[in-house]
Motif scaffolding. Structure first.
Motif, PDB file in Angstrom:
ATOM      1  N   UNK A 141       0.807  -1.218   0.000  1.00  0.00           N
ATOM      2  CA  UNK A 141       0.000   0.000   0.000  1.00  0.00           C
ATOM      3  C   UNK A 141       0.840   1.269   0.000  1.00  0.00           C
ATOM      4  N   UNK A 142       1.803   1.333   0.905  1.00  0.00           N
ATOM      5  CA  UNK A 142       2.610   2.543   1.011  1.00  0.00           C
ATOM      6  C   UNK A 142       3.962   2.414   0.314  1.00  0.00           C
ATOM      7  N   UNK A 143       4.329   1.205   0.009  1.00  0.00           N
ATOM      8  CA  UNK A 143       5.661   1.009  -0.568  1.00  0.00           C
ATOM      9  C   UNK A 143       5.634   0.854  -2.081  1.00  0.00           C
ATOM     10  N   UNK A 144       4.441   0.784  -2.641  1.00  0.00           N
ATOM     11  CA  UNK A 144       4.393   0.622  -4.090  1.00  0.00           C
ATOM     12  C   UNK A 144       5.108   1.754  -4.826  1.00  0.00           C
ATOM     13  N   UNK A 145       5.038   2.972  -4.327  1.00  0.00           N
ATOM     14  CA  UNK A 145       5.806   4.028  -4.991  1.00  0.00           C
ATOM     15  C   UNK A 145       7.297   3.707  -5.080  1.00  0.00           C
TER      16      UNK A 145
ATOM     17  N   UNK B 133      -9.320  23.403   1.487  1.00  0.00           N
ATOM     18  CA  UNK B 133      -9.506  22.986   0.100  1.00  0.00           C
ATOM     19  C   UNK B 133      -8.968  21.602  -0.171  1.00  0.00           C
ATOM     20  N   UNK B 134      -8.690  21.355  -1.416  1.00  0.00           N
ATOM     21  CA  UNK B 134      -8.210  20.039  -1.831  1.00  0.00           C
ATOM     22  C   UNK B 134      -6.678  20.055  -1.946  1.00  0.00           C
ATOM     23  N   UNK B 135      -6.107  18.865  -1.926  1.00  0.00           N
ATOM     24  CA  UNK B 135      -4.668  18.736  -2.097  1.00  0.00           C
ATOM     25  C   UNK B 135      -4.384  17.870  -3.316  1.00  0.00           C
ATOM     26  N   UNK B 136      -3.596  18.416  -4.243  1.00  0.00           N
ATOM     27  CA  UNK B 136      -3.217  17.642  -5.423  1.00  0.00           C
ATOM     28  C   UNK B 136      -1.713  17.396  -5.386  1.00  0.00           C
ATOM     29  N   UNK B 137      -1.303  16.228  -5.852  1.00  0.00           N
ATOM     30  CA  UNK B 137       0.125  15.924  -5.905  1.00  0.00           C
ATOM     31  C   UNK B 137       0.493  15.389  -7.271  1.00  0.00           C
ATOM     32  N   UNK B 138       1.673  15.794  -7.720  1.00  0.00           N
ATOM     33  CA  UNK B 138       2.126  15.331  -9.027  1.00  0.00           C
ATOM     34  C   UNK B 138       3.635  15.374  -9.063  1.00  0.00           C
ATOM     35  N   UNK B 139       4.219  14.548  -9.930  1.00  0.00           N
ATOM     36  CA  UNK B 139       5.674  14.521 -10.031  1.00  0.00           C
ATOM     37  C   UNK B 139       6.126  14.274 -11.442  1.00  0.00           C
ATOM     38  N   UNK B 140       7.435  14.348 -11.617  1.00  0.00           N
ATOM     39  CA  UNK B 140       8.004  14.136 -12.937  1.00  0.00           C
ATOM     40  C   UNK B 140       8.262  12.669 -13.209  1.00  0.00           C
ATOM     41  N   UNK B 148       3.261   9.992  -5.302  1.00  0.00           N
ATOM     42  CA  UNK B 148       2.360   8.911  -4.938  1.00  0.00           C
ATOM     43  C   UNK B 148       2.513   8.531  -3.472  1.00  0.00           C
ATOM     44  N   UNK B 149       3.766   8.460  -3.056  1.00  0.00           N
ATOM     45  CA  UNK B 149       4.050   8.062  -1.676  1.00  0.00           C
ATOM     46  C   UNK B 149       3.393   9.035  -0.703  1.00  0.00           C
ATOM     47  N   UNK B 150       3.574  10.283  -0.979  1.00  0.00           N
ATOM     48  CA  UNK B 150       3.013  11.307  -0.101  1.00  0.00           C
ATOM     49  C   UNK B 150       1.489  11.269  -0.163  1.00  0.00           C
ATOM     50  N   UNK B 151       0.972  11.119  -1.358  1.00  0.00           N
ATOM     51  CA  UNK B 151      -0.482  11.078  -1.517  1.00  0.00           C
ATOM     52  C   UNK B 151      -1.083   9.897  -0.759  1.00  0.00           C
ATOM     53  N   UNK B 152      -0.414   8.762  -0.842  1.00  0.00           N
ATOM     54  CA  UNK B 152      -0.933   7.559  -0.185  1.00  0.00           C
ATOM     55  C   UNK B 152      -1.107   7.788   1.307  1.00  0.00           C
ATOM     56  N   UNK B 157      -5.283  10.294   6.132  1.00  0.00           N
ATOM     57  CA  UNK B 157      -5.628  11.132   7.273  1.00  0.00           C
ATOM     58  C   UNK B 157      -6.501  12.326   6.926  1.00  0.00           C
ATOM     59  N   UNK B 158      -6.707  12.559   5.649  1.00  0.00           N
ATOM     60  CA  UNK B 158      -7.638  13.630   5.321  1.00  0.00           C
ATOM     61  C   UNK B 158      -8.304  13.358   3.971  1.00  0.00           C
ATOM     62  N   UNK B 159      -9.469  13.905   3.779  1.00  0.00           N
ATOM     63  CA  UNK B 159     -10.181  13.696   2.525  1.00  0.00           C
ATOM     64  C   UNK B 159      -9.635  14.634   1.446  1.00  0.00           C
ATOM     65  N   UNK B 160     -10.087  14.458   0.266  1.00  0.00           N
ATOM     66  CA  UNK B 160      -9.768  15.376  -0.828  1.00  0.00           C
ATOM     67  C   UNK B 160      -8.278  15.468  -1.133  1.00  0.00           C
ATOM     68  N   UNK B 161      -7.630  14.315  -1.148  1.00  0.00           N
ATOM     69  CA  UNK B 161      -6.231  14.264  -1.571  1.00  0.00           C
ATOM     70  C   UNK B 161      -6.180  13.495  -2.877  1.00  0.00           C
ATOM     71  N   UNK B 162      -5.584  14.106  -3.887  1.00  0.00           N
ATOM     72  CA  UNK B 162      -5.596  13.475  -5.211  1.00  0.00           C
ATOM     73  C   UNK B 162      -4.209  13.428  -5.814  1.00  0.00           C
ATOM     74  N   UNK B 163      -3.849  12.272  -6.272  1.00  0.00           N
ATOM     75  CA  UNK B 163      -2.605  12.163  -7.019  1.00  0.00           C
ATOM     76  C   UNK B 163      -2.939  12.240  -8.502  1.00  0.00           C
TER      77      UNK B 163
END
Lengths: 275, 275
Positions: A141-145, B133-140, B148-152, B157-163
DNA sequence: CAAAATACGTAACATACGATACAGCGCTCC
DNA sequence: GGAGCGCTGTATCGTATGTTACGTATTTTG
C-alpha cells in the motif's frame, strides 16, 4: 526510576552478602556479557559457586536464571537496534539538531547498511543486471511508490522491466509470464499484506527469484525470497519510514547501471546517443 | 579478510540452501541477538527446524552451536568495550567508506535540512493540514513515485487528496477543479519537465498554492511556488538521488499527521477505531 | 563466650537443550 | 521420464545446565 539491570544492581548492591556482591561486581565489570553465559561460567568468573549466582539473580527480583538472561538480551537488543539511544548519556545536543525525525532517519540508514554487506548488494545487482529474463516490481500500500521508482529507472537501462500495478487480479494474470529466469522485486513492510504474500508464494512456486525489501521484522515473504533486504523503519512519527529502503533501492539502481555499463550493453551506448 | 561472523555469512550466503539462507537472513536482520538465544528460538524465528540451524552454523565452520555462540559473544564483547569501533562492518576506512553512495546520501540530507528551517516546514505542514480545500500531488518522470508516496499517506488522514497520474491531458482536465483554497504539491528535479512547468503555471494562474520539491538548482516552477523545498541530489552514480526529498516528504507527512491529531480531527479518531 | 541465624558450597536431581539418525521430498541431471 | 543426490523435517537420545536440598562454615547477637 530504574530502567536497566545495571542500575538495579547499583541500587541493591549495598544490601548484598559478600558472595553475591562479587557476582554483581563481576557482572558490572564486563556488562552484560557474563550474564549471557551459563551459570557455571558466571560463577567461575566471579569465583563463587553456582547457587550463589542463582541467589544473586533471585535477589534482583527474577524468578529464574532464564528470565534474568532474557531481560539482559532485551536490554542489549534495545541498545543495538537504536543507535541514538546507545549512549546512556544524552547524545550531545551538538547544535541542537533540528529534527529528531531526521536524526532517526539517518540512524536508520546507517543501521540498515551496517547489516547489509557490499557483497550482498553486489550479488543482487548482478542478478538484476544479468539479462536472462524479465524483471517485475511490486509493492504494498505505502511502498508501491518505491517499486515504481525503481522500475522507472531500471526500465531506462534495460528492456523487460515491468511494474505490477492495479488490482490483485491484474498481477495474477501476469504470473503466467513468469518463470525461472525472471526476477520479482517486492516491497513489503508492516503491516504485511496478505495479497502480496500470496502472490509471492505463487511466483516462488513458478521458480521466480524473489528480491524482498522489508523491515527488520521480515515480512513472511522472506520465506520465499532469494535475497532479503531488511531496512530500519522506526521514526518518531505516526508512520513507519521507508527512507532507508529508498536509499538501498537507489544504491541498487546505481550498481545495476554501473554493471551494465561495464558489460558494454549496447542499450546504454545507444541511450547516450539519444540524449 | 574476514573478521566478523556477519561478513562470513555474507560471503557464504550465496552457496547456501534455502533453509539455511533463511537462517542467515534472520540472524543478519537482528544481528547478533538471535544467535545468542537457544537453537529452538532461533529456528522458530527463522521458520525452519532446529537441525537446519545446526547445519547452518556447521557450514559456517563451527564445530557446534556453543562454539558459534562463543564467537558471537566475543565479537559483541569487543564491540561493547570500545564504543568507538561500534560498527560491525569494516568501519569506514576513514573516507574511503564502504559505500560512498550512502555517505553522499547522508550528507545530502544533512545539507538539505540545514537549509530548511523548522518554521518553513511547520508552515507547509500547517498549510497542508488546514483543510479548507483540496490537495493535489504530481511529479516528474522519476519523482512521480514520491508524489504517490506522499499522496498515499495524506489520503489516509484527510479527505480530498488526489494524485495526478497518467497523461498530461488528464491532469489538465483537473485544473478546472482547482482554486484558491487548494494546494498543489509538485516534485520536479533535473531535467525539468516542460509539461510540469506549463501545468504549474496554469494552476498558479488559478490561484492555487504551489509547494515545490526540487533540487538545489531550482526548477523553473519555483517562480510560481508559494513554498520551495530544495533538496541535494548529487551522488556518485549515473543518476540523481531523490532520497533527501523523500525524507523531507516523510517529515512533512509526520508533521501534518501530528497537526491533525492536535486539531482533534474526527477522521483521525475514527481511523484509530477502525484499526 | 555461647547460641542462633545467616551465608555459602557440595552434591544429587530433573529438565530442557543440543546433537544425531533416519525417512520423505523435491530437484537436477542423465 | 527415471535414477540419483541433496536438502529438510520428525523423532529420539545423551548430556550439559539450571535448580534444589542439605550440611558446614561464618558471622551476629544476647
Amino acid at each position: 526510576m530504574i530502567s536497566s539491570i545495571a542500575e538495579l544492581i547499583a541500587d541493591r548492591i549495598g544490601a548484598m552478602p559478600a558472595g553475591e556482591r562479587r557476582a554483581a561486581q563481576t557482572l558490572i565489570a564486563s556488562y552484560p556479557l557474563i550474564g549471557l553465559k551459563t551459570v557455571a561460567e558466571f560463577s567461575a568468573a566471579a569465583g563463587v559457586s553456582s547457587p550463589t549466582i542463582l541467589r544473586f539473580v533471585a535477589r534482583l527480583g527474577f524468578q529464574n536464571y532464564s528470565e534474568f538472561q532474557s531481560s539482559l538480551q532485551d536490554e542489549l537488543a534495545a541498545q543495538l537496534q537504536s543507535p541514538a539511544i546507545r549512549t546512556l548519556n544524552p547524545p550531545a545536543p551538538a547544535g541542537g539538531s533540528a529534527s529528531p525525525m531526521l536524526e532517526a532517519t539517518l540512524d536508520n540508514m546507517r543501521e540498515t547498511f551496517r547489516h547489509l554487506s557490499d557483497k550482498q548488494l553486489a550479488d543482487i545487482a548482478a542478478r538484476l543486471a544479468e539479462r536472462r529474463g524479465k524483471t517485475f516490481l511490486i509493492g504494498g500500500r505505502f511502498t508501491d511508490p518505491l517499486a515504481r521508482y525503481m522500475a522507472a529507472h531500471l526500465a531506462v537501462i534495460q528492456p523487460d522491466v515491468f511494474h505490477l500495478a492495479g488490482q490483485e487480479s491484474m498481477w495474477r494474470d501476469r504470473l503466467i509470464d513468469m518463470g525461472k529466469r525472471d526476477v520479482l522485486v517486492i516491497f513489503d513492510i508492516r503491516r504485511y499484506q496478505d495479497s502480496l504474500v500470496r502472490f509471492a508464494e505463487k511466483a516462488h512456486q513458478r521458480g521466480v527469484q524473489i528480491v524482498l525489501f522489508t523491515d527488520q521484522w521480515l515480512s513472511p515473504i522472506a520465506r520465499f525470497a532469494r535475497h532479503v533486504i531488511a531496512g530500519r523503519t522506526a521514526v518518531p512519527s505516526a508512520w513507519d519510514s521507508s527512507a532507508a529502503l529508498f536509499v538501498v533501492a537507489e544504491t541498487l539502481i546505481g550498481a545495476v547501471t554501473l554493471q551494465l555499463e561495464a558489460d558494454g550493453a549496447r542499450r546504454i551506448r545507444e541511450m547516450e546517443g539519444l540524449r
